[in-house]
Design a protein around this motif. Structure first.
Motif, PDB file in Angstrom:
ATOM      1  N   THR A 181       0.729  -1.275  -0.061  1.00 54.26           N
ATOM      2  CA  THR A 181      -0.048   0.059  -0.133  1.00 54.26           C
ATOM      3  C   THR A 181       0.742   1.164   0.043  1.00 54.26           C
ATOM      4  O   THR A 181       0.284   2.420  -0.431  1.00 54.26           O
ATOM      5  N   ALA A 182       2.294   1.278   0.206  1.00 55.60           N
ATOM      6  CA  ALA A 182       2.801   2.361   0.362  1.00 55.60           C
ATOM      7  C   ALA A 182       4.422   1.921  -0.216  1.00 55.60           C
ATOM      8  O   ALA A 182       4.600   0.873  -0.108  1.00 55.60           O
ATOM      9  N   PRO A 183       4.947   3.069  -0.698  1.00 56.57           N
ATOM     10  CA  PRO A 183       6.444   2.550  -1.142  1.00 56.57           C
ATOM     11  C   PRO A 183       7.151   1.837   0.002  1.00 56.57           C
ATOM     12  O   PRO A 183       6.997   2.294   1.087  1.00 56.57           O
ATOM     13  N   HIS A 184       7.718   0.818  -0.177  1.00 60.54           N
ATOM     14  CA  HIS A 184       8.271  -0.119   0.572  1.00 60.54           C
ATOM     15  C   HIS A 184       9.484   0.417   1.201  1.00 60.54           C
ATOM     16  O   HIS A 184      10.646   0.388   0.341  1.00 60.54           O
ATOM     17  N   ARG A 185       9.729   0.413   2.300  1.00 57.36           N
ATOM     18  CA  ARG A 185      11.122   0.562   2.898  1.00 57.36           C
ATOM     19  C   ARG A 185      11.676  -0.746   3.432  1.00 57.36           C
ATOM     20  O   ARG A 185      11.079  -1.872   3.263  1.00 57.36           O
ATOM     21  N   ALA A 186      13.025  -0.703   4.021  1.00 56.68           N
ATOM     22  CA  ALA A 186      13.694  -1.626   4.333  1.00 56.68           C
ATOM     23  C   ALA A 186      12.632  -2.400   5.431  1.00 56.68           C
ATOM     24  O   ALA A 186      12.354  -1.707   6.363  1.00 56.68           O
ATOM     25  N   PRO A 187      12.683  -3.951   5.313  1.00 57.63           N
ATOM     26  CA  PRO A 187      11.886  -4.365   6.311  1.00 57.63           C
ATOM     27  C   PRO A 187      12.359  -4.376   7.942  1.00 57.63           C
ATOM     28  O   PRO A 187      13.459  -4.358   8.024  1.00 57.63           O
ATOM     29  N   ARG A 188      11.604  -4.367   8.751  1.00 54.72           N
ATOM     30  CA  ARG A 188      11.759  -3.967  10.190  1.00 54.72           C
ATOM     31  C   ARG A 188      11.246  -5.449  10.766  1.00 54.72           C
ATOM     32  O   ARG A 188      10.267  -5.763  10.544  1.00 54.72           O
ATOM     33  N   PRO A 189      12.027  -5.783  11.733  1.00 57.40           N
ATOM     34  CA  PRO A 189      11.521  -7.007  12.453  1.00 57.40           C
ATOM     35  C   PRO A 189      10.037  -6.589  13.305  1.00 57.40           C
ATOM     36  O   PRO A 189       9.961  -5.547  13.708  1.00 57.40           O
ATOM     37  N   ALA A 190       9.372  -7.662  13.133  1.00 59.57           N
ATOM     38  CA  ALA A 190       7.882  -7.474  13.848  1.00 59.57           C
ATOM     39  C   ALA A 190       8.395  -7.412  15.319  1.00 59.57           C
ATOM     40  O   ALA A 190       9.112  -7.777  16.097  1.00 59.57           O
ATOM     41  N   SER A 191       7.256  -7.097  16.031  1.00 55.98           N
ATOM     42  CA  SER A 191       7.398  -7.093  17.608  1.00 55.98           C
ATOM     43  C   SER A 191       7.453  -8.436  18.078  1.00 55.98           C
ATOM     44  O   SER A 191       6.795  -9.603  17.386  1.00 55.98           O
ATOM     45  N   SER A 192       7.749  -8.676  19.266  1.00 58.12           N
ATOM     46  CA  SER A 192       8.064 -10.069  19.734  1.00 58.12           C
ATOM     47  C   SER A 192       6.652 -10.963  19.982  1.00 58.12           C
ATOM     48  O   SER A 192       6.914 -12.233  20.012  1.00 58.12           O
ATOM     49  N   ASP A 193       5.849 -10.168  20.135  1.00 60.15           N
ATOM     50  CA  ASP A 193       4.733 -10.872  20.543  1.00 60.15           C
ATOM     51  C   ASP A 193       3.824 -10.939  19.226  1.00 60.15           C
ATOM     52  O   ASP A 193       2.544 -11.545  19.150  1.00 60.15           O
ATOM     53  N   ALA A 194       4.088 -10.586  18.090  1.00 58.98           N
ATOM     54  CA  ALA A 194       3.442 -10.709  16.633  1.00 58.98           C
ATOM     55  C   ALA A 194       3.217 -11.960  16.390  1.00 58.98           C
ATOM     56  O   ALA A 194       4.388 -12.721  16.576  1.00 58.98           O
ATOM     57  N   GLU A 195       2.308 -12.435  15.632  1.00 57.41           N
ATOM     58  CA  GLU A 195       2.360 -13.772  15.030  1.00 57.41           C
ATOM     59  C   GLU A 195       2.826 -13.872  13.761  1.00 57.41           C
ATOM     60  O   GLU A 195       3.214 -15.124  13.070  1.00 57.41           O
ATOM     61  N   GLY A 196       2.961 -12.883  13.106  1.00 57.26           N
ATOM     62  CA  GLY A 196       3.547 -12.965  11.700  1.00 57.26           C
ATOM     63  C   GLY A 196       4.459 -11.476  11.389  1.00 57.26           C
ATOM     64  O   GLY A 196       4.822 -10.890  12.518  1.00 57.26           O
ATOM     65  N   GLY A 197       4.826 -11.407  10.103  1.00 56.64           N
ATOM     66  CA  GLY A 197       5.568 -10.044  10.014  1.00 56.64           C
ATOM     67  C   GLY A 197       7.114  -9.893   9.976  1.00 56.64           C
ATOM     68  O   GLY A 197       7.649  -9.154   9.973  1.00 56.64           O
ATOM     69  N   ARG A 198       7.541 -11.289   9.955  1.00 57.93           N
ATOM     70  CA  ARG A 198       9.234 -11.620   9.865  1.00 57.93           C
ATOM     71  C   ARG A 198       9.733 -11.806   8.594  1.00 57.93           C
ATOM     72  O   ARG A 198      10.843 -11.990   8.584  1.00 57.93           O
ATOM     73  N   GLY A 199       8.722 -12.273   7.708  1.00 57.30           N
ATOM     74  CA  GLY A 199       9.102 -12.868   6.399  1.00 57.30           C
ATOM     75  C   GLY A 199      10.095 -12.197   5.681  1.00 57.30           C
ATOM     76  O   GLY A 199      11.182 -12.251   5.254  1.00 57.30           O
ATOM     77  N   LEU A 200       9.840 -10.772   5.461  1.00 60.34           N
ATOM     78  CA  LEU A 200      10.439  -9.948   4.517  1.00 60.34           C
ATOM     79  C   LEU A 200      11.742  -9.598   5.187  1.00 60.34           C
ATOM     80  O   LEU A 200      12.876  -9.301   4.542  1.00 60.34           O
ATOM     81  N   CYS A 201      11.919  -9.345   6.586  1.00 60.38           N
ATOM     82  CA  CYS A 201      12.894  -9.074   7.320  1.00 60.38           C
ATOM     83  C   CYS A 201      13.976 -10.347   7.066  1.00 60.38           C
ATOM     84  O   CYS A 201      15.146 -10.064   6.921  1.00 60.38           O
ATOM     85  N   LEU A 202      13.531 -11.466   7.225  1.00 65.59           N
ATOM     86  CA  LEU A 202      14.246 -12.711   7.151  1.00 65.59           C
ATOM     87  C   LEU A 202      14.862 -12.854   5.770  1.00 65.59           C
ATOM     88  O   LEU A 202      15.926 -13.192   5.626  1.00 65.59           O
ATOM     89  N   ILE A 203      14.029 -12.639   4.462  1.00 70.50           N
ATOM     90  CA  ILE A 203      14.393 -12.594   3.302  1.00 70.50           C
ATOM     91  C   ILE A 203      15.688 -11.563   3.181  1.00 70.50           C
ATOM     92  O   ILE A 203      16.926 -11.926   2.513  1.00 70.50           O
TER      93      ILE A 203
END
Length: 148
Positions: A89-111
């Protein structure tokens, strides 16, 4: 010598290990160092999982397919995963790690951690996300397809 392949996959969880196994088999046969193969296979799995989760549906609710393309040459491997979802939805910036209690959101950071160069954006025109990444290859000493 180079190897190129492209898959058109149904947007379902069972497609992720299929793409991963094809990549691992290709790299093993070519003689890519197992550590590099593993890093790329994890990155590919994350990109595919994102396409499965966020890709679009047809008007009747059927999941759209997504595409995986891989190219190995003497120096690097390039992988691209595209889907037909809403895209970013927005210009993509460098991925940031998800918060420690999030169930997802780590994939792009891991890549980004596993690959040497990552591009994340939207397909021009029709929409959909594109995640592409490169990694410099290391070869086993007995590699049949190693660059000379």
């Amino acid at each position: 010598m180079s190897i190129w392949w492209s898959l058109h996959l149904r947007r379902e969880a069972a497609s992720v290990p299929l793409a991963r196994r094809l990549l691992l088999g290709t790299m093993e046969t070519a003689g890519v160092d197992p550590d590099i193969s593993y890093d790329l296979s994890v990155a590919l799995s994350e990109a595919c999982a994102n396409a499965v989760e966020h890709g679009g549906d047809t008007p009747d609710g059927t999941p759209q397919a997504y595409r995986v393309t891989a190219y190995l040459d003497g120096e690097k491997c390039h992988i691209e995963v595209t889907d037909s979802g809403p895209g970013f939805t927005a210009p993509h910036r460098a991925p940031r790690p998800a918060s420690s209690d999030a169930e997802g959101g780590r994939g792009l950071c891991l890549i980004s951690e596993l690959a040497d160069h990552v591009q994340i954006g939207n397909k021009p025109g029709r929409g959909g996300a594109v995640v592409s990444f490169d990694k410099i290859l290391k070869w086993r000493k007995d590699a049949p397809l190693m660059a000379v």
